[in-house]
Design an enzyme around this catalytic site. Structure first.
Site, PDB file in Angstrom:
ATOM      1  N   ASN A  30       0.857  -1.192   0.000  1.00 18.18           N
ATOM      2  CA  ASN A  30       0.000   0.000   0.000  1.00 18.18           C
ATOM      3  C   ASN A  30       0.894   1.244   0.000  1.00 18.18           C
ATOM      4  O   ASN A  30       2.118   1.135   0.054  1.00 18.18           O
ATOM      5  CB  ASN A  30      -0.958  -0.029   1.201  1.00 18.18           C
ATOM      6  CG  ASN A  30      -0.226   0.020   2.519  1.00 18.18           C
ATOM      7  OD1 ASN A  30       0.439   0.994   2.846  1.00 18.18           O
ATOM      8  ND2 ASN A  30      -0.324  -1.063   3.282  1.00 18.18           N
ATOM      9  N   ARG A  31       0.293   2.408  -0.072  1.00 16.43           N
ATOM     10  CA  ARG A  31       1.041   3.642  -0.296  1.00 16.43           C
ATOM     11  C   ARG A  31       1.547   4.333   0.961  1.00 16.43           C
ATOM     12  O   ARG A  31       1.973   5.479   0.900  1.00 16.43           O
ATOM     13  CB  ARG A  31       0.186   4.632  -1.091  1.00 16.43           C
ATOM     14  CG  ARG A  31      -0.119   4.163  -2.491  1.00 16.43           C
ATOM     15  CD  ARG A  31      -0.844   5.234  -3.279  1.00 16.43           C
ATOM     16  NE  ARG A  31      -1.418   4.685  -4.493  1.00 16.43           N
ATOM     17  CZ  ARG A  31      -0.718   4.457  -5.598  1.00 16.43           C
ATOM     18  NH1 ARG A  31       0.563   4.740  -5.645  1.00 16.43           N
ATOM     19  NH2 ARG A  31      -1.315   3.941  -6.656  1.00 16.43           N
TER      20      ARG A  31
END
Ligand code: C5P
Length: 219
Positions: A30-31
């Site tokens: 994920n970011r």
């Protein structure tokens, strides 16, 4: 010897994303940059705490002076967190992947003409909930985060009760706020005492104020 209100206190911080392997060369992630967790660890160090920093593969470098534990997956993170106990307080700032690939391949999945790999998923352990609900060796203070896009306070309040942590640091990550990936944050601290709404400020300042609040709670 360290000085400050948290001298002699051991505090755990989780930070960054997790990587969930598909095969030896591919993963799901994920970011999360790790910026807020890193700032919190630095602020706790500044108040004299001994900090165990369990981090996934983050973009920002870990602070100097922590007991650093690098992990990849959610299951490794849980293992590292449990190995770090007992601690006086734990702050769970990591963006842990909710799911992992249920049977990651031990060799690289080959591309085959006309055939697509079918991935199936398994639920990852909830590290915050697991630590919050420990009967033996639970930290005196457990802090979780809640990134929400709507009904921020109501969703975060429900999350606090569901997970069993003491405080939830809730924020609105709707794209319009510019908070996700930005340098500022606007948070609400939910505890048994209700909701404390902080004005929008830098993530550094959120970290410093949170560390001060942790010091007060442990005093
Ligand atoms: O349920 P949700 O992911 O929104 O909860 C966010 C909080 O729970 C964060 O503090 C995060 O670090 C923690 N968490 C965790 N393990 C998971 C999922 C979330 O520790 N598997």
């Amino acid at each position: 010897l360290k000085a400050g209100p948290l001298a002699g206190r051991r505090v755990l911080v989780t930070s960054g994303p997790t990587h969930e392997p598909i095969d030896p060369v591919r993963y799901i992630a994920n970011r999360s940059s790790g910026a807020q967790g890193t700032a919190i660890a630095r602020a706790l160090l500044g108040l004299g705490a001994d900090v165990v920093f369990v981090t996934g593969p983050a973009e920002v470098p870990p602070p100097e002076g922590v007991e650093l534990v690098r992990v990849e997956s959610a299951r490794e993170m849980l293992e590292a967190v449990e190995a770090a106990l007992p601690v006086d307080a734990a702050v769970f700032a990591a963006a842990v992947a909710d799911w992992r690939v249920s049977s990651a391949s031990s060799s690289k999945i080959k591309k085959q003409a006309g055939a697509l790999p079918a991935l199936t998923f398994a639920e990852n352990p909830d590290i915050l909930a697991t630590v919050s609900q420990r009967t033996a060796g639970r930290p005196a203070l457990v802090v979780g985060f809640a990134a929400e896009t709507d009904d921020v306070e109501a969703n975060a309040a429900a999350k606090r009760l569901r997970k069993g942590c003491d405080w939830i640091v809730a924020n609105d990550v709707s794209p319009a706020t510019g908070i996700m990936g930005g340098t500022e944050n606007a948070v609400v601290i939910l505890s048994d005492e209700g909701a404390e709404r902080w004005p929008r400020m830098s993530k550094e300042l959120v970290a410093r104020r949170l560390a001060e609040r942790v010091a007060l709670a442990l005093a």
